[in-house]
Design a protein around this motif. Structure first.
Motif, PDB file in Angstrom:
ATOM      1  N   SER A  74      38.796  67.342  50.268  1.00 51.21           N
ATOM      2  CA  SER A  74      38.749  68.783  49.943  1.00 51.21           C
ATOM      3  C   SER A  74      40.074  69.450  50.267  1.00 51.21           C
ATOM      4  O   SER A  74      40.452  70.419  49.600  1.00 51.21           O
ATOM      5  CB  SER A  74      37.583  69.518  50.616  1.00 51.21           C
ATOM      6  N   SER A  75      40.787  68.942  51.269  1.00 52.07           N
ATOM      7  CA  SER A  75      42.140  69.463  51.507  1.00 52.07           C
ATOM      8  C   SER A  75      43.022  69.209  50.290  1.00 52.07           C
ATOM      9  O   SER A  75      43.789  70.079  49.867  1.00 52.07           O
ATOM     10  CB  SER A  75      42.768  68.787  52.727  1.00 52.07           C
ATOM     11  N   TYR A  76      42.875  67.993  49.737  1.00 55.15           N
ATOM     12  CA  TYR A  76      43.651  67.656  48.540  1.00 55.15           C
ATOM     13  C   TYR A  76      43.340  68.631  47.406  1.00 55.15           C
ATOM     14  O   TYR A  76      44.238  69.161  46.756  1.00 55.15           O
ATOM     15  CB  TYR A  76      43.320  66.216  48.134  1.00 55.15           C
TER      16      TYR A  76
ATOM     17  N   THR B  63      53.377  67.980  48.993  1.00 55.07           N
ATOM     18  CA  THR B  63      52.036  67.811  49.559  1.00 55.07           C
ATOM     19  C   THR B  63      51.239  66.733  48.823  1.00 55.07           C
ATOM     20  O   THR B  63      50.359  66.100  49.397  1.00 55.07           O
ATOM     21  CB  THR B  63      51.253  69.130  49.529  1.00 55.07           C
TER      22      THR B  63
ATOM     23  N   ALA C 106      41.516  67.237  59.691  1.00 54.75           N
ATOM     24  CA  ALA C 106      42.514  68.285  59.903  1.00 54.75           C
ATOM     25  C   ALA C 106      43.526  67.863  60.960  1.00 54.75           C
ATOM     26  O   ALA C 106      44.724  68.120  60.825  1.00 54.75           O
ATOM     27  CB  ALA C 106      41.810  69.579  60.329  1.00 54.75           C
TER      28      ALA C 106
ATOM     29  N   LEU D 192      46.052  65.509  59.493  1.00 52.81           N
ATOM     30  CA  LEU D 192      47.021  66.213  58.642  1.00 52.81           C
ATOM     31  C   LEU D 192      48.016  67.006  59.492  1.00 52.81           C
ATOM     32  O   LEU D 192      49.214  67.043  59.204  1.00 52.81           O
ATOM     33  CB  LEU D 192      46.293  67.135  57.650  1.00 52.81           C
TER      34      LEU D 192
ATOM     35  N   PHE E  20      51.379  70.247  54.910  1.00 53.62           N
ATOM     36  CA  PHE E  20      50.020  70.575  54.470  1.00 53.62           C
ATOM     37  C   PHE E  20      49.619  71.993  54.866  1.00 53.62           C
ATOM     38  O   PHE E  20      48.926  72.675  54.134  1.00 53.62           O
ATOM     39  CB  PHE E  20      49.012  69.593  55.088  1.00 53.62           C
ATOM     40  N   PHE E  21      50.048  72.424  56.045  1.00 54.17           N
ATOM     41  CA  PHE E  21      49.622  73.729  56.544  1.00 54.17           C
ATOM     42  C   PHE E  21      50.758  74.745  56.569  1.00 54.17           C
ATOM     43  O   PHE E  21      50.637  75.791  57.182  1.00 54.17           O
ATOM     44  CB  PHE E  21      49.007  73.583  57.941  1.00 54.17           C
TER      45      PHE E  21
ATOM     46  N   LEU F 246      44.017  76.593  55.063  1.00 56.98           N
ATOM     47  CA  LEU F 246      43.302  75.327  54.976  1.00 56.98           C
ATOM     48  C   LEU F 246      42.922  74.833  56.374  1.00 56.98           C
ATOM     49  O   LEU F 246      41.798  74.387  56.607  1.00 56.98           O
ATOM     50  CB  LEU F 246      44.182  74.297  54.254  1.00 56.98           C
ATOM     51  N   TRP F 247      43.856  74.939  57.309  1.00 57.06           N
ATOM     52  CA  TRP F 247      43.549  74.539  58.684  1.00 57.06           C
ATOM     53  C   TRP F 247      42.391  75.362  59.234  1.00 57.06           C
ATOM     54  O   TRP F 247      41.473  74.834  59.860  1.00 57.06           O
ATOM     55  CB  TRP F 247      44.774  74.676  59.589  1.00 57.06           C
TER      56      TRP F 247
ATOM     57  N   LEU G 168      39.095  74.110  57.870  1.00 58.06           N
ATOM     58  CA  LEU G 168      38.687  72.824  58.436  1.00 58.06           C
ATOM     59  C   LEU G 168      38.337  72.976  59.912  1.00 58.06           C
ATOM     60  O   LEU G 168      37.361  72.407  60.397  1.00 58.06           O
ATOM     61  CB  LEU G 168      39.808  71.784  58.266  1.00 58.06           C
TER      62      LEU G 168
END
Lengths: 199, 593
Positions: A44-46, A130, B239, B242, B253-254, B284-285, B288
């Protein structure tokens, strides 16, 4: 001083009649649910990173689809060998197929290593964007799972098969939970293969 | 199943005074590991408390040297030069206070200590389903704790981005944050191992006759808790992986694009080239993290409710009122707790549709909590209540949890939350639940089950001193914080609001709160004395001193070192049959024909 014998845990190898599971089967089932949440979190992060991005893939970097296909094939081999290792209550276990499973898992890890080395030499480091970052995250977490599966599979011919001479039920239990694990890793790989290599 | 003639344990093995440290290191027995969890977690609880006292001194007397600080930290320490705390150190203490209390103290006490020790006994089982997994869980937990505490010794100190580790700060912070992530991954391993073990034990190892609706409510609370841990921790694991990559291999990513830190754009060195970092999402972090951390909030309270229910039914000499409603309510609570996480994120401007959704689910999740609380209150009605120490703590849980829960409602509504979210009001709301509520239940549980674990009773007079002083002081600490919160004092200021005009009228409360906190530390001395003294000198008790009904009281006190029971018990009835009309005594144990 001799320590007293630890108590026998009920339903370690025989299913509990009202639930239909052995402890190990239920435990592995629950672990796979947790693992699904782990991969679910990464995937889901992707998805979130991808829908937030303007263009996708962000630049020319892309994993090699052929290597992904090779890894898919190796996982098929693992599942086939694990299934072939199944034995009945009377028939003896077949260590050959456990060795074959382990060999395929080893080939999978070697492919992953070669894939990473090639990618890094071409400047495709995790920090490039990313997308490539997620490629490393997902494939590395999956490869660590394959490594754990390799250890578990090897433990059967090395430790459990000698044990199985006296306790075939326990051996069958080990084989069945290891097989559950491989099925799961293969299913997760299909998703990873589709979203990363075929993107 | 083959049965071995059980080798009877020697007297030394049944006597906890002969508790061997060497045997404990390799033990796979749930009782030994439960005790290890309990002792370790109480130590971490004290550590987290001492960290808080350092912070409280700074809040009450910002800029004034802490007496004795130079002896503790050295006179020219970078953290407390001249005994005065630097802001960076305050934020490290704040982050680690939260981290230690949640992950190393309260949850390990509830789940690791009480859960691991009591659940197999209440099921009539000889051990957990996977004894070696129990051991792995404990040692992984301890390793995580050691990694976290050792990070204070790093040159840049420990993690300082709060217990929530929000990026981008957590990604550009020093090495303490990397230690935080590694420790967190160890804690996740421990929690998932423990959760799997707990669920399988409850489903598979119930003795004959112990159907689901005959399980003690404590077991139900542990079952739902284990499912929350099982489902919520893995996304935090994802998380954490990542964020670790963001910190170690320069992914983004964050990290959103265009981030400027200290006047310079953030860049990464990738394959010999310097490229700007970005393309990720800080939100996003948060998604999660809170997907774990909101269910974690219920992990912090459900087992406490379970313990309170056991103590309450026993000492009111009455069955739990609405046992089935409590069970279904708890299951519903568990499911709903997975759907409310973004109410922690109203300030991020998520958009009104998402906000409305999470606002609605948050209001719904309060319903099952109120069902359980109402059932517990109603259980008292008409009971012949014994006001002993465990019962006092259990009774205190009800209003304290009530205050904590009801003050949460304004935080669940976005309109009020926007004003309250970054103030002391939030700190206060969850401390009423976790400290005044859950910790009361934990203390009650220690007084209640101590005779089962050690075979000796704790001192009642010291227990009462501990209870009344703690209850009064806890409220002295936390009631004024509501006033500060509603005055708008930010919860993240290292000087307690000294530089803000609107905080001036409520600043003097900081001194009062700090004095109350220091007094609360003194109030724990009777408890520590009681614990150590009773371990050696407490009066010996028989198997069932409280005249209770659940299966752990069928075992000897303490239970047999191997296998718990002389013969596995059989459950003939529900878990809390107290004062059954027509019986000659006011309790009918589950194991009696």
């Amino acid at each position: 001083m001799t320590t007293p014998r630890p108590p026998e845990i009920p339903y370690s190898v025989t299913p509990r009649p009202d639930t239909g599971f052995t402890n190990a089967q239920l435990g592995m089932g629950l672990f796979l649910v947790a693992d699904l949440m782990l991969f679910g979190g990464l995937l889901s992060s992707y998805v979130l990173l991808r829908v937030n991005a303007g263009v996708w893939p962000p630049d020319q970097h892309h994993p090699v689809a052929a290597l992904g296909a090779l890894k898919t094939g190796l996982l098929f081999l693992i599942v086939a060998a694990t299934n072939a290792a199944r034995h009945g209550k009377s028939s003896p276990p077949r260590p050959l197929f456990f060795w074959l499973t382990a060999l395929a898992a080893l080939a999978f890890l070697a492919t992953t290593g070669a894939e990473y080395a090639k990618a890094l030499s071409q400047g495709m480091a995790p920090g490039v964007n990313t997308y490539i970052g997620m490629f490393y995250a997902l494939t590395a977490v999956h490869a660590l799972h394959v490594l754990a599966g390799l250890v578990a599979t090897l433990s059967i011919p090395i430790l459990a098969v000698p044990l199985g001479k006296t306790d075939p039920l326990r051996l069958a239990s080990r084989r069945s939970v290891t097989a559950m694990y491989w099925y799961f890793l293969t299913a997760v790989w299909f998703v990873i293969f589709a979203v990363l290599y075929l993107a | 199943m083959t049965s071995h003639s059980p080798s009877l344990p020697s007297k030394a093995e049944r006597n906890p005074a002969a508790f061997s440290f060497r045997a404990a290191l390799v033990s796979t027995d749930h009782k030994v590991i439960g005790i290890l969890y309990g002792v370790t977690a109480l130590t971490f609880l004290l550590t987290g408390f001492l960290i808080m006292m350092l912070m409280r001194w700074q809040l009450a007397y910002p800029g004034r040297a802490l007496p004795g600080a130079s002896a503790l930290f050295g006179s020219n320490s970078a953290r407390m030069p001249g005994g005065v705390m630097v802001p960076e150190f305050y934020y490290q203490l704040g982050a680690m206070h939260g981290t230690i209390m949640v992950f190393l103290a309260i949850v390990p006490l509830l789940v690791g200590a009480f859960g691991t020790y009591l659940v197999p006994l209440q099921l009539g089982a000889p051990n957990t389903a996977f004894p070696r997994l129990t051991r792995l869980g404990y040692w992984s937990y301890l390793a995580g704790g050691v990694v976290w505490l050792s990070s204070f010794a790093l040159p840049g100190g420990a993690a300082q981005s709060g217990w929530t580790s929000y990026p981008p700060l957590s990604i550009i912070a020093g090495h303490g944050q990397t230690f935080w992530l590694i420790g967190m991954i160890l804690i996740i391993v421990s929690s998932i191992a423990g959760a799997i073990n707990m669920i399988v034990t409850i489903i598979q190892l119930r003795v004959i006759g112990l159907t689901y609706m005959r399980l003690p409510f404590f077991v139900w609370s542990q079952l739902v808790t284990a499912f929350l841990l099982l489902l919520a921790f893995p996304p935090l694991g994802a998380a954490g992986i990542l964020q670790l990559m963001d910190r170690v291999v320069d992914t983004s990513f964050f990290l959103p694009s265009g981030l400027v830190v200290s006047g310079a754009a953030l860049t990464a060195n990738v394959g010999g080239q310097t490229i700007p970092r970005g393309g990720g999402s800080a939100l996003l972090w948060q998604h999660l993290f809170w997907f774990l951390a909101h269910p974690e909030v219920y992990v912090l309270v459900l087992p406490a409710m379970g313990m309170v229910a056991e103590i309450l039914a026993n000492n009111a000499r009455k069955p739990l009122w609405g046992y089935k409603s409590m069970v279904y309510g708890t299951i519903f609570l568990g499911v709903m707790s997975m759907l409310v996480w973004a109410h922690h994120m109203f300030l991020t401007g998520m958009g009104t549709v998402i906000t409305a959704f999470f606002q609605a689910t948050t209001m719904i999740v309060s319903i099952p909590s109120i069902i359980v609380l109402t059932a517990l209150l109603a259980s008292l009605w008409g009971g012949a209540i014994r006001f002993n120490t465990p019962m006092l703590f259990a009774l205190a849980f009800l209003p304290m949890f009530g205050i904590g829960g009801l003050t949460g409602l304004p935080l669940g509504l976005a309109v009020t939350d926007i004003h309250l979210h970054d103030t002391y009001y939030v700190i206060d709301h969850f401390h009423y639940i976790v400290v005044c509520g859950t910790l009361s239940a934990i203390f009650g549980g220690i007084y209640y089950w101590f005779p089962k674990v050690t075979g000796r009773a704790m001192n009642e007079r010291l227990g009462r001193i501990h209870f009344w002083s703690s209850l009064v002081l806890l409220n002295c600490i936390f009631m004024p914080m509501f006033i500060q919160g509603m005055a708008g004092v930010s919860r993240r200021l290292y000087d307690g609001g000294l530089s803000y005009a609107h905080a001036q009228p409520v600043l003097k409360l900081n001194v009062f709160i700090t004095h109350a906190a220091f007094a609360l530390a003194l109030a724990q001395i009777p408890f520590i004395v009681n614990l150590l003294w009773s371990l050696r000198r407490g009066p010996r008790v028989e198997a069932n001193p409280w005249q209770a009904t659940t299966l752990e009281w069928a075992a000897a006190s303490p239970p047999l070192a191997q296998g718990n029971f002389e013969t596995p018990p059989v459950a003939h009835r529900g878990p809390c049959e107290y004062s059954v009309p027509g019986k000659d005594k006011d309790y009918t144990p589950q194991w009696e024909q």
